[in-house]
Scaffold this motif. Structure first.
Motif, PDB file in Angstrom:
ATOM      1  N   TRP A 212     -36.024  11.354 -19.583  1.00  0.00           N
ATOM      2  CA  TRP A 212     -35.158  12.234 -20.369  1.00  0.00           C
ATOM      3  C   TRP A 212     -34.728  11.564 -21.664  1.00  0.00           C
ATOM      4  O   TRP A 212     -34.382  10.377 -21.683  1.00  0.00           O
ATOM      5  CB  TRP A 212     -33.887  12.574 -19.578  1.00  0.00           C
ATOM      6  CG  TRP A 212     -34.168  13.179 -18.257  1.00  0.00           C
ATOM      7  CD1 TRP A 212     -34.446  12.522 -17.087  1.00  0.00           C
ATOM      8  CD2 TRP A 212     -34.258  14.578 -17.959  1.00  0.00           C
ATOM      9  NE1 TRP A 212     -34.686  13.426 -16.083  1.00  0.00           N
ATOM     10  CE2 TRP A 212     -34.581  14.689 -16.587  1.00  0.00           C
ATOM     11  CE3 TRP A 212     -34.077  15.736 -18.721  1.00  0.00           C
ATOM     12  CZ2 TRP A 212     -34.729  15.925 -15.957  1.00  0.00           C
ATOM     13  CZ3 TRP A 212     -34.227  16.964 -18.097  1.00  0.00           C
ATOM     14  CH2 TRP A 212     -34.551  17.053 -16.729  1.00  0.00           C
ATOM     15  N   ASP A 215     -28.353  11.984 -24.899  1.00  0.00           N
ATOM     16  CA  ASP A 215     -27.378  11.925 -25.982  1.00  0.00           C
ATOM     17  C   ASP A 215     -25.986  11.753 -25.371  1.00  0.00           C
ATOM     18  O   ASP A 215     -25.335  12.735 -24.997  1.00  0.00           O
ATOM     19  CB  ASP A 215     -27.437  13.194 -26.831  1.00  0.00           C
ATOM     20  CG  ASP A 215     -26.476  13.153 -28.018  1.00  0.00           C
ATOM     21  OD1 ASP A 215     -25.674  12.201 -28.094  1.00  0.00           O
ATOM     22  OD2 ASP A 215     -26.522  14.073 -28.853  1.00  0.00           O
ATOM     23  N   ARG A 218     -22.468  13.705 -26.142  1.00  0.00           N
ATOM     24  CA  ARG A 218     -22.171  15.072 -25.738  1.00  0.00           C
ATOM     25  C   ARG A 218     -21.647  15.098 -24.303  1.00  0.00           C
ATOM     26  O   ARG A 218     -22.052  14.305 -23.459  1.00  0.00           O
ATOM     27  CB  ARG A 218     -23.427  15.946 -25.841  1.00  0.00           C
ATOM     28  CG  ARG A 218     -24.037  15.946 -27.233  1.00  0.00           C
ATOM     29  CD  ARG A 218     -25.247  16.829 -27.331  1.00  0.00           C
ATOM     30  NE  ARG A 218     -24.910  18.252 -27.186  1.00  0.00           N
ATOM     31  CZ  ARG A 218     -25.698  19.234 -27.583  1.00  0.00           C
ATOM     32  NH1 ARG A 218     -26.871  18.954 -28.147  1.00  0.00           N
ATOM     33  NH2 ARG A 218     -25.341  20.493 -27.425  1.00  0.00           N
ATOM     34  N   ASP A 220     -21.206  18.446 -22.860  1.00  0.00           N
ATOM     35  CA  ASP A 220     -21.220  19.899 -22.751  1.00  0.00           C
ATOM     36  C   ASP A 220     -22.348  20.401 -21.860  1.00  0.00           C
ATOM     37  O   ASP A 220     -22.738  21.559 -21.932  1.00  0.00           O
ATOM     38  CB  ASP A 220     -21.361  20.523 -24.146  1.00  0.00           C
ATOM     39  CG  ASP A 220     -22.603  20.027 -24.884  1.00  0.00           C
ATOM     40  OD1 ASP A 220     -23.364  19.217 -24.307  1.00  0.00           O
ATOM     41  OD2 ASP A 220     -22.817  20.451 -26.036  1.00  0.00           O
ATOM     42  N   GLY A 221     -22.871  19.494 -21.014  1.00  0.00           N
ATOM     43  CA  GLY A 221     -23.986  19.881 -20.161  1.00  0.00           C
ATOM     44  C   GLY A 221     -25.328  19.850 -20.846  1.00  0.00           C
ATOM     45  O   GLY A 221     -26.330  20.249 -20.260  1.00  0.00           O
ATOM     46  N   GLN A 222     -25.363  19.365 -22.093  1.00  0.00           N
ATOM     47  CA  GLN A 222     -26.612  19.335 -22.863  1.00  0.00           C
ATOM     48  C   GLN A 222     -26.987  17.902 -23.256  1.00  0.00           C
ATOM     49  O   GLN A 222     -27.595  17.683 -24.294  1.00  0.00           O
ATOM     50  CB  GLN A 222     -26.465  20.199 -24.121  1.00  0.00           C
ATOM     51  CG  GLN A 222     -26.085  21.634 -23.835  1.00  0.00           C
ATOM     52  CD  GLN A 222     -27.150  22.369 -23.035  1.00  0.00           C
ATOM     53  OE1 GLN A 222     -28.333  22.216 -23.294  1.00  0.00           O
ATOM     54  NE2 GLN A 222     -26.719  23.145 -22.059  1.00  0.00           N
ATOM     55  N   GLN A 223     -26.613  16.945 -22.443  1.00  0.00           N
ATOM     56  CA  GLN A 223     -26.893  15.551 -22.773  1.00  0.00           C
ATOM     57  C   GLN A 223     -28.366  15.184 -22.631  1.00  0.00           C
ATOM     58  O   GLN A 223     -28.851  14.283 -23.315  1.00  0.00           O
ATOM     59  CB  GLN A 223     -26.081  14.615 -21.873  1.00  0.00           C
ATOM     60  CG  GLN A 223     -24.593  14.595 -22.165  1.00  0.00           C
ATOM     61  CD  GLN A 223     -23.888  13.619 -21.255  1.00  0.00           C
ATOM     62  OE1 GLN A 223     -24.114  13.590 -20.052  1.00  0.00           O
ATOM     63  NE2 GLN A 223     -23.036  12.790 -21.837  1.00  0.00           N
ATOM     64  N   HIS A 224     -29.083  15.853 -21.739  1.00  0.00           N
ATOM     65  CA  HIS A 224     -30.418  15.431 -21.361  1.00  0.00           C
ATOM     66  C   HIS A 224     -31.465  16.468 -21.765  1.00  0.00           C
ATOM     67  O   HIS A 224     -31.300  17.658 -21.502  1.00  0.00           O
ATOM     68  CB  HIS A 224     -30.496  15.201 -19.848  1.00  0.00           C
ATOM     69  CG  HIS A 224     -29.492  14.200 -19.349  1.00  0.00           C
ATOM     70  ND1 HIS A 224     -28.220  14.563 -18.975  1.00  0.00           N
ATOM     71  CD2 HIS A 224     -29.579  12.859 -19.180  1.00  0.00           C
ATOM     72  CE1 HIS A 224     -27.563  13.478 -18.577  1.00  0.00           C
ATOM     73  NE2 HIS A 224     -28.361  12.434 -18.699  1.00  0.00           N
ATOM     74  N   VAL A 225     -32.557  15.985 -22.375  1.00  0.00           N
ATOM     75  CA  VAL A 225     -33.684  16.832 -22.738  1.00  0.00           C
ATOM     76  C   VAL A 225     -34.925  16.293 -22.035  1.00  0.00           C
ATOM     77  O   VAL A 225     -35.274  15.112 -22.185  1.00  0.00           O
ATOM     78  CB  VAL A 225     -33.909  16.848 -24.264  1.00  0.00           C
ATOM     79  CG1 VAL A 225     -35.132  17.689 -24.610  1.00  0.00           C
ATOM     80  CG2 VAL A 225     -32.665  17.373 -24.983  1.00  0.00           C
ATOM     81  N   SER A 244     -34.142  20.418 -16.273  1.00  0.00           N
ATOM     82  CA  SER A 244     -32.738  20.325 -16.667  1.00  0.00           C
ATOM     83  C   SER A 244     -32.073  19.286 -15.774  1.00  0.00           C
ATOM     84  O   SER A 244     -32.437  19.116 -14.607  1.00  0.00           O
ATOM     85  CB  SER A 244     -32.025  21.674 -16.541  1.00  0.00           C
ATOM     86  OG  SER A 244     -31.971  22.097 -15.189  1.00  0.00           O
ATOM     87  N   GLN A 246     -28.073  17.763 -15.014  1.00  0.00           N
ATOM     88  CA  GLN A 246     -26.628  17.764 -15.221  1.00  0.00           C
ATOM     89  C   GLN A 246     -26.036  16.607 -14.420  1.00  0.00           C
ATOM     90  O   GLN A 246     -26.215  16.542 -13.195  1.00  0.00           O
ATOM     91  CB  GLN A 246     -26.014  19.082 -14.754  1.00  0.00           C
ATOM     92  CG  GLN A 246     -24.489  19.110 -14.808  1.00  0.00           C
ATOM     93  CD  GLN A 246     -23.955  19.066 -16.225  1.00  0.00           C
ATOM     94  OE1 GLN A 246     -24.369  19.848 -17.075  1.00  0.00           O
ATOM     95  NE2 GLN A 246     -23.042  18.152 -16.490  1.00  0.00           N
TER      96      GLN A 246
END
Length: 338
Positions: A212, A215, A218, A220-225, A244, A246
Motif C-alpha cells: 500500500w 499517507d 490523513r 479520514d479512512g483514506q490513508q492507504h492506496v 481497501s 482501514q
C-alpha cells in the motif's frame, strides 16, 4: 520474472551509498503468540550490511518489551548473496528463488534452523505476466511500486516455514505459512516513502498479500492506496487489482484492521484483524515502523495470522505532517495475548 541469477547481487557499475538489496523473512508460532523476523539490508556502495533478528510476543510500543532483538548495522557485506555466513551467527543459502535455508546462532541461547519453501512462483510486481497492476514504463513502475525506487525490483513469496527455533532457551517447533520478500534498487534514507505491507495466511494455503501507498497525514479512512497484491487459493496464484484498508491506530500501532482485496478473477477477499503482538520496529534509523502480528478473521469465519507494517520516515512525518490523531495517541503496554 524472477530467475536463478536474481539470487546474486544486482550491484550497478556506478553503485553509491544509496543502493540496497534486502531480504525479509518472517515466522509465527501461534501457540506461543510468538512472532519473529529476519531482515537484511546489503549496501554494496559502502561495503556494509545490516542484519536484524527479532522476536515479540506482546502488544507494546517499547522495544525493550521484545523477547529478543539482535540488530547489527555494520556487518561486512558478503561476497555472494546466495550463500554466506555472517559474524553475528547467521548462515543463509538461497537454493532457488522459491527455496531458502537459514541457520542462526545468536546470543542468550537463541538460535534458528529453518527451511522456507515457496507455495507459488515468486510474485514479481513489475512483470505484467504475473501482476496485473505492473507498469511497463520504468518510471511509472517505480512511482506505482508503493515504496518508490526502493521497490524498483521486488518480489513477494509466501512460503511454508518449517524447522526449530530457541528464544532465550525456550524451544519451539515451527510450521507456518509466512510471506517473504526480496528487493533491490536505490533506497535513500532521505525522502524514503511511507508505505504499508499487510498480509494474512490461513489453513489450506489460503493467502492474501498486499502493498500500500500510505499517507499518515490523513485520518479520514483514506490513508492507504492499493498498489500490488495477490491471493493464493487452492494452490493457484491470483493477482490483485483493487483493495481497501482501514486501520484504527493506537499511536503508530494498529488496534483494528479491515482489509479487502479484489483479485483479477473478480473475487473479493474480505477480513478483519486485531493485533496479537506489536512493537516499534526500526529497520532504518530514519524510519520507525508500526509492526504487528495480526489475527485475521475472514467473512466466512476462517481464522489466520499475518503481518501489518506501516513505515513512518521521520523526515516526512516530522514538521507537523503526521496527523494529530496518530501523534497524540499513546498506547500502553498490554499483556493480554502473552
Amino acid at each position: 520474472m524472477i530467475i536463478q541469477e536474481d539470487l546474486q547481487f544486482h550491484t550497478p557499475v556506478d553503485v553509491d551509498h544509496r543502493w540496497a538489496e534486502t531480504y525479509w523473512f518472517g515466522l509465527y508460532v501461534p501457540e506461543a503468540n510468538l512472532y519473529g523476523w529476519v531482515y537484511m539490508v546489503f549496501r554494496a556502495g559502502t561495503g556494509a550490511m545490516m542484519c536484524d533478528v527479532e522476536f515479540i510476543d506482546t502488544n507494546s510500543r517499547d522495544m525493550f518489551d521484545a523477547r529478543y532483538i539482535d540488530i547489527q548495522n555494520h556487518l561486512p557485506i558478503p561476497e555472494r548473496l546466495d550463500d554466506f555466513t555472517l559474524p553475528n551467527g547467521m548462515s543463509f543459502t538461497a537454493i532457488t528463488p522459491a527455496q531458502y535455508r537459514m541457520d542462526y546462532m545468536g546470543a542468550d541461547n537463541t538460535e534458528m534452523h529453518l527451511d522456507f519453501q515457496g507455495i507459488h512462483q515468486p510474485y514479481d510486481i513489475h512483470d505484467p505476466n504475473i501482476d496485473p497492476m505492473a507498469r511497463t514504463n520504468a518510471h511509472d513502475a517505480v512511482e506505482h511500486s508503493g515504496f518508490g525506487s526502493a521497490y524498483a525490483s521486488h518480489f513477494d513469496l509466501t512460503t511454508r516455514v518449517t524447522g526449530t527455533i530457541s528464544v532465550r532457551g525456550e524451544q519451539y517447533e515451527v510450521n507456518c505459512l509466512a510471506t517473504q520478500d526480496h528487493s533491490w534498487g536505490p533506497r535513500p534514507e532521505r525522502e524514503m516513502r511511507p508505505m504499508g505491507y499487510v498480509n494474512a495466511h490461513f489453513a489450506d494455503d489460503y493467502v492474501v498479500q498486499t502493498i500500500w501507498e500510505f499517507d499518515p497525514s490523513r485520518a479520514d479512512g483514506q490513508q492507504h492506496v492499493f498498489k500490488h497484491g495477490y491471493a493464493v487459493v487452492n494452490g493457484t496464484l491470483i493477482g490483485g487489482v483493487a483493495g481497501s484498508l482501514q486501520i484504527d491506530h493506537r499511536g503508530l500501532f494498529p488496534e483494528s484492521l479491515e482489509l479487502t482485496m479484489t483479485d483479477q478473477n473478480g473475487t473479493i477477499h474480505t477480513m478483519t484483524g486485531t493485533p496479537r503482538a506489536y512493537n516499534n520496529w526500526v529497520p532504518y534509523g530514519c524510519c520507525p515502523t508500526g509492526h504487528a502480528m495480526v489475527e485475521w478473521t475472514t467473512s466466512t469465519g476462517a481464522v489466520g495470522l499475518g503481518t501489518s507494517m506501516e513505515a513512518y520516515p521521520l523526515d516526512t512525518v516530522t514538521g507537523g505532517f503526521l496527523h494529530p490523531d496518530i501523534r497524540m495517541s499513546s498506547p500502553l503496554r498490554t499483556d493480554a495475548h502473552k
